[in-house]
Enzyme design. Structure first.
Site, PDB file in Angstrom:
ATOM      1  CD  GLU A 186      22.882  35.497  33.112  1.00  0.00           C
ATOM      2  OE1 GLU A 186      21.701  35.781  33.349  1.00  0.00           O
ATOM      3  OE2 GLU A 186      23.707  35.180  34.002  1.00  0.00           O
ATOM      4  CB  CYS A 189      11.927  16.790  53.526  1.00  0.00           C
ATOM      5  SG  CYS A 189      12.335  17.447  51.927  1.00  0.00           S
ATOM      6  CB  CYS A 225      12.323  35.324  42.105  1.00  0.00           C
ATOM      7  SG  CYS A 225      13.969  36.010  42.228  1.00  0.00           S
ATOM      8  CE1 TYR A 272      20.161  42.036  36.992  1.00  0.00           C
ATOM      9  CE2 TYR A 272      18.376  43.106  35.794  1.00  0.00           C
ATOM     10  CZ  TYR A 272      19.419  43.168  36.702  1.00  0.00           C
ATOM     11  OH  TYR A 272      19.697  44.350  37.306  1.00  0.00           O
ATOM     12  CG  ASP A 294      13.513  36.888  35.470  1.00  0.00           C
ATOM     13  OD1 ASP A 294      13.270  36.981  36.691  1.00  0.00           O
ATOM     14  OD2 ASP A 294      13.468  35.798  34.857  1.00  0.00           O
ATOM     15  CB  CYS A 306      10.517  14.144  46.016  1.00  0.00           C
ATOM     16  SG  CYS A 306       9.949  15.849  46.029  1.00  0.00           S
ATOM     17  CD  GLN A 349      12.633  29.815  35.286  1.00  0.00           C
ATOM     18  OE1 GLN A 349      12.364  29.357  36.388  1.00  0.00           O
ATOM     19  NE2 GLN A 349      12.874  31.108  35.093  1.00  0.00           N
TER      20      GLN A 349
HETATM   21  N1  SAH Z   1      15.366  35.288  32.770  1.00  0.00           N
HETATM   22  C1  SAH Z   1      15.988  34.035  33.016  1.00  0.00           C
HETATM   23  C2  SAH Z   1      16.864  33.970  34.277  1.00  0.00           C
HETATM   24  C3  SAH Z   1      16.488  34.819  35.442  1.00  0.00           C
HETATM   25  S1  SAH Z   1      17.411  34.468  36.903  1.00  0.00           S
HETATM   26  C4  SAH Z   1      14.955  32.924  33.027  1.00  0.00           C
HETATM   27  O1  SAH Z   1      13.756  33.187  33.098  1.00  0.00           O
HETATM   28  O2  SAH Z   1      15.321  31.769  32.951  1.00  0.00           O
HETATM   29  C5  SAH Z   1      18.425  35.903  37.067  1.00  0.00           C
HETATM   30  C6  SAH Z   1      19.668  35.868  36.196  1.00  0.00           C
HETATM   31  O3  SAH Z   1      20.380  37.094  36.398  1.00  0.00           O
HETATM   32  C7  SAH Z   1      20.649  34.762  36.519  1.00  0.00           C
HETATM   33  O4  SAH Z   1      20.893  34.035  35.338  1.00  0.00           O
HETATM   34  C8  SAH Z   1      21.923  35.501  36.985  1.00  0.00           C
HETATM   35  O5  SAH Z   1      23.104  34.863  36.580  1.00  0.00           O
HETATM   36  C9  SAH Z   1      21.782  36.837  36.316  1.00  0.00           C
HETATM   37  N2  SAH Z   1      22.457  37.999  36.937  1.00  0.00           N
HETATM   38  C10 SAH Z   1      22.693  38.223  38.240  1.00  0.00           C
HETATM   39  N3  SAH Z   1      23.222  39.454  38.438  1.00  0.00           N
HETATM   40  C11 SAH Z   1      23.289  40.031  37.204  1.00  0.00           C
HETATM   41  C12 SAH Z   1      23.737  41.320  36.735  1.00  0.00           C
HETATM   42  N4  SAH Z   1      24.194  42.242  37.599  1.00  0.00           N
HETATM   43  N5  SAH Z   1      23.653  41.581  35.429  1.00  0.00           N
HETATM   44  C13 SAH Z   1      23.175  40.649  34.547  1.00  0.00           C
HETATM   45  N6  SAH Z   1      22.752  39.430  34.945  1.00  0.00           N
HETATM   46  C14 SAH Z   1      22.815  39.107  36.240  1.00  0.00           C
END
Ligand code: SAH
Length: 477
Positions: free
Chosen positions: A356, A79, A432, A335, A405, A183, A306
């Protein structure tokens, strides 16, 4: 001695790659060996070789690592999901922490950084006592029970060579289905739900989708569970516009305790993307409800959410703690996705702005803000590196705290430059990918910021991924 293709050789595994393969060296040449664990002495056979590194297949374990354990899942090797099932959980956590530490030290230039576990640094002990260290990583947040943590699963459907309907997971890097309805990372209910779907398909002659011929109907089953509410969602992804005898399927699925939402999703494209845009609701309100801490969310089949709710809460709590909010702050959450961190912060801030790039996510963010009566939030659709400078330069909006983020590639330089200009008291970086975190930390260091606190959080046990939260403040001038 040079090793040739298909030749067997003995090597000791000394490290793990980003994607969880064992790394060993022979005469300075680096080998990546899937399923080998740090500390193993193995016999491997050379498969593909580049100038400085190559890939080899694990043939035999000559001497098992003290960290090696029996994989709990019977299909762990085939897997594509887990890479570290043969490594004890405790050791996994150490490995992840060390990975972040190495990145921050080597790429980020944080020479004063120390691991939480002082023991690991023993060889340097005498040397260390002469220096004053200011930055010790806080211990990684692991899970007490690192199984069945995922609230979402997407099972592909197909047929085996005898024409039987099967479901499970794609084998690593391929699209052949490894049969597995249980799983160990997913909810217990998945098995029963998949049984019901399979039986329905057999009785009503509903064909699974075949990628090669682009025929058949059922592509995937998306199953989600609200861990705090127990609510279940099933969405069948189909290569068509209707589901025959849908009422019969709904009748059976409703018998599963907690079933709250049943729908199908139309995806008629020849694509690897699982979900299409159109949802047809069959039962329930079209969403399930779940909580992270005190914040409530409505999650539809298309919403981003998440996948490890237990660790998400801990990650957000760490971000909130690092943000040090008193209730008077203006906060930017860059983000922001569906605004999960924004809403967490809004409980303790004067005002939170979220940014976002995906419009649908911002729609969800606004809806979730309303659902939680959080009027002190405002969301922008756009790139962080465009929205932030625009708001700062045109509208003179300021920030006491900024949270970022970003996706794996990290933050854009323009975004970091604007953050530096806005000079927030605190910058909380949720990452991440610790390599890009380290790169950005270095750049921010040149712009007058320093790292004050760092903590890892294990969101994906048995995989090589790790999340990191770092607190940066401005250096005293
Ligand atoms: N903080 C959120 C998501 C983080 S993931 C949480 O914890 O759930 C990162 C996010 O950044 C994604 O939703 C993606 O669509 C967004 N993203 C990617 N590039 C970006 C940019 N240049 N400006 C703003 N957002 C962006």
């Amino acid at each position: 001695m040079e090793i040739k293709k298909n030749q067997c050789f003995t090597v000791t595994i000394s490290d793990i790659s980003q994607d969880g393969a064992g790394i060993g060296k022979t005469d300075g040449y680096t080998w990546f060996i899937k399923d080998a664990v740090i500390g193993d002495m193995v016999e491997a056979s050379a498969m593909k070789m580049k100038k400085t590194y190559g890939f080899a297949r694990l043939c035999r374990i000559l001497q098992p690592s003290p960290f090696r354990i029996e994989a709990k899942c019977s299909v762990a090797r085939q897997c594509g999901g887990c890479q570290l099932q043969a490594m004890s959980y405790k050791e996994q956590l150490k490995f992840k922490e060390r990975k972040v530490y190495n990145h921050l030290k080597r790429i980020g230039g944080l020479s004063e950084l120390l691991l939480p576990d002082e023991e690991l640094e023993k060889p340097d002990k005498n040397q260390r006592e002469e220096k004053t260290y200011s930055l010790v990583m806080e211990p990684i947040i692991g899970m007490e029970n690192p199984w069945r943590y995922r609230n979402k699963a997407q099972f592909p459907f197909g047929k085996d060579k005898n024409g039987r309907i099967v479901t499970g997971f794609y084998a690593g890097r391929t699209h052949s289905i490894i049969e597995n309805q249980d799983c160990l990372l997913g909810a217990e209910e998945n098995r029963e739900i998949l049984d019901i779907i399979k039986k329905y398909m057999e009785v009503y002659k509903v064909e699974p989708y075949c990628e090669a011929s682009h025929t058949g109907l059922v592509r995937h089953a998306l199953i989600r569970k609200g861990f705090t509410t127990g609510e279940l969602m099933v969405c069948l992804v189909i290569n068509g516009d209707s589901l025959p005898e849908a009422g019969q399927l709904v009748k059976e699925l409703k018998k599963v305790p907690g079933m709250a939402s049943i729908s199908f999703n139309v995806n008629k494209e020849k694509t690897n993307v699982i979900l299409g845009n159109k949802i047809v609701n069959l039962f329930g309100p079209g969403y399930i409800t779940d909580y992270i801490g005190d914040v409530v969310y409505q999650i539809s089949p298309l919403s981003f959410y998440q996948v490890n709710p237990v660790q998400t809460k801990r990650l957000y709590e760490t971000a909130l703690e690092y943000a040090g909010l008193t209730g008077d702050e203006i906060v930017w959450d860059l983000y922001c996705g569906i605004g999960t961190i924004s809403l967490f912060l809004a409980q303790k801030a004067k005002k939170v702005f979220g940014v976002e790039i995906i419009p649908q996510a911002i729609q969800d963010a606004r809806q979730n803000a309303q659902l939680n009566h959080m009027e002190n939030t405002e969301f922008f659709v756009g790139k962080a590196e465009e929205v932030l400078p625009e708001q700062y330069e045109k509208n003179q909006i300021r920030a006491d705290v900024i949270v970022v983020d970003p996706p794996r590639k990290g933050c854009d330089k323009v975004c970091l430059d604007t953050i530096a200009k806005m000079a927030p008291k605190r910058l909380v970086y949720v990452s991440c990918d610790s390599a890009t975190l380290a790169r950005d930390v270095k750049y921010l260091g040149e712009q007058g910021f320093q790292v004050k606190r760092v903590r890892c959080c294990d969101m994906f046990p048995w995989s090589g991924h790790v999340e990191t939260v770092a607190l940066l403040t401005r250096k005293a001038r």
